[in-house]
Write a protein that holds these residues in place. Structure first.
Motif, PDB file in Angstrom:
ATOM      1  N   MET A   1       0.825  -1.178   0.000  1.00 10.32           N
ATOM      2  CA  MET A   1       0.000   0.000   0.000  1.00 10.32           C
ATOM      3  C   MET A   1       0.870   1.243   0.000  1.00 10.32           C
ATOM      4  N   GLN A   2       0.313   2.325  -0.453  1.00 15.59           N
ATOM      5  CA  GLN A   2       1.063   3.571  -0.526  1.00 15.59           C
ATOM      6  C   GLN A   2       1.496   3.962   0.884  1.00 15.59           C
ATOM      7  N   GLY A   3       2.720   4.466   1.012  1.00 14.70           N
ATOM      8  CA  GLY A   3       3.243   4.834   2.304  1.00 14.70           C
ATOM      9  C   GLY A   3       4.041   3.738   2.977  1.00 14.70           C
ATOM     10  N   THR A   4       4.071   2.544   2.419  1.00 16.42           N
ATOM     11  CA  THR A   4       4.871   1.459   2.957  1.00 16.42           C
ATOM     12  C   THR A   4       6.338   1.800   2.777  1.00 16.42           C
ATOM     13  N   PRO A   5       7.145   1.595   3.816  1.00 14.44           N
ATOM     14  CA  PRO A   5       8.562   1.956   3.687  1.00 14.44           C
ATOM     15  C   PRO A   5       9.320   1.063   2.702  1.00 14.44           C
ATOM     16  N   TYR A   6      10.367   1.621   2.129  1.00 11.22           N
ATOM     17  CA  TYR A   6      11.246   0.889   1.229  1.00 11.22           C
ATOM     18  C   TYR A   6      11.959  -0.211   2.013  1.00 11.22           C
ATOM     19  N   ASP A   7      12.025  -1.409   1.439  1.00 17.22           N
ATOM     20  CA  ASP A   7      12.709  -2.539   2.068  1.00 17.22           C
ATOM     21  C   ASP A   7      14.108  -2.662   1.456  1.00 17.22           C
ATOM     22  N   PRO A   8      15.154  -2.351   2.206  1.00 17.54           N
ATOM     23  CA  PRO A   8      16.515  -2.417   1.655  1.00 17.54           C
ATOM     24  C   PRO A   8      17.004  -3.833   1.398  1.00 17.54           C
ATOM     25  N   ASP A   9      16.198  -4.830   1.747  1.00 15.32           N
ATOM     26  CA  ASP A   9      16.568  -6.220   1.480  1.00 15.32           C
ATOM     27  C   ASP A   9      15.831  -6.805   0.280  1.00 15.32           C
ATOM     28  N   ASN A  10      15.175  -5.953  -0.536  1.00 18.32           N
ATOM     29  CA  ASN A  10      14.527  -6.486  -1.740  1.00 18.32           C
ATOM     30  C   ASN A  10      15.600  -6.960  -2.716  1.00 18.32           C
ATOM     31  N   ALA A  95       1.199  -3.939  -5.401  1.00 18.79           N
ATOM     32  CA  ALA A  95       0.786  -5.311  -5.696  1.00 18.79           C
ATOM     33  C   ALA A  95      -0.477  -5.367  -6.559  1.00 18.79           C
ATOM     34  N   GLY A  96      -1.394  -4.450  -6.331  1.00 23.53           N
ATOM     35  CA  GLY A  96      -2.639  -4.440  -7.092  1.00 23.53           C
ATOM     36  C   GLY A  96      -2.443  -4.248  -8.583  1.00 23.53           C
ATOM     37  N   SER A  97      -1.279  -3.714  -8.982  1.00 23.53           N
ATOM     38  CA  SER A  97      -0.987  -3.504 -10.399  1.00 23.53           C
ATOM     39  C   SER A  97      -0.142  -4.633 -10.973  1.00 23.53           C
ATOM     40  N   GLY A  98       0.372  -5.502 -10.092  1.00 23.00           N
ATOM     41  CA  GLY A  98       1.246  -6.582 -10.540  1.00 23.00           C
ATOM     42  C   GLY A  98       2.688  -6.411 -10.110  1.00 23.00           C
TER      43      GLY A  98
END
Length: 145
Positions: A1-10, A95-98
């Motif tokens: 969702m919008q506002g979710t923090p960036y995950d530096p482990d992606n 996620a809703g966009s793929g």
């Protein structure tokens, strides 16, 4: 969702840090382009900023100043390298966009008349084949301004 923090482990952050190998085709101070391991067509490449951003919603607008010229350069080189009829540029947000990897990225997908694209993120390509395709794009980049 919008506002979710960036995950530096992606996975893309790990690629940028050199923790996970990739088949890079282009890199500069601000961007990296590398082969998609689950390509939808021959030459499917991903272009990412080196600046951490989940997607278009949280990216600093200046990120696109560096990112879009690289997307254009890779599109031109891919079309040339693979003798494609066109190039599809795709970018997903949430996620809703793929979106499945939450680091801003553009898909650069060569397209061919009469050939349907494979489904997204379904089948991993052989590493040797990806290495060959990466080399084809790097060679084509020599002729792209």
């Amino acid at each position: 969702m919008q506002g979710t923090p960036y995950d530096p482990d992606n996975i893309f952050a790990k690629i940028l840090r050199g923790e996970i190998p990739s088949h890079a085709v282009y890199e500069d101070e601000h961007t990296l382009a590398f082969m998609d391991v689950m390509p939808q067509s021959e030459g499917h490449t991903l272009v990412i900023p080196k600046t951490p951003s989940r997607n278009i919603f949280d990216a600093d607008p200046t990120t696109f100043m560096w990112l879009m010229p690289t997307v254009q350069k890779i599109a031109k080189a891919s079309k040339k390298a693979f003798h494609a009829n066109g190039v599809r540029v795709v970018q997903f947000n949430e996620a809703g966009s793929g979106q499945t990897v939450f680091h801003l990225h553009f898909h650069v997908i060569p397209t061919y008349d009469g050939v349907e694209l494979k489904l997204h993120a379904r089948q991993q390509e052989d590493g040797g084949h990806l290495a060959h395709n990466a080399e084809m794009i790097r060679e084509a980049l020599k002729f792209i301004s």
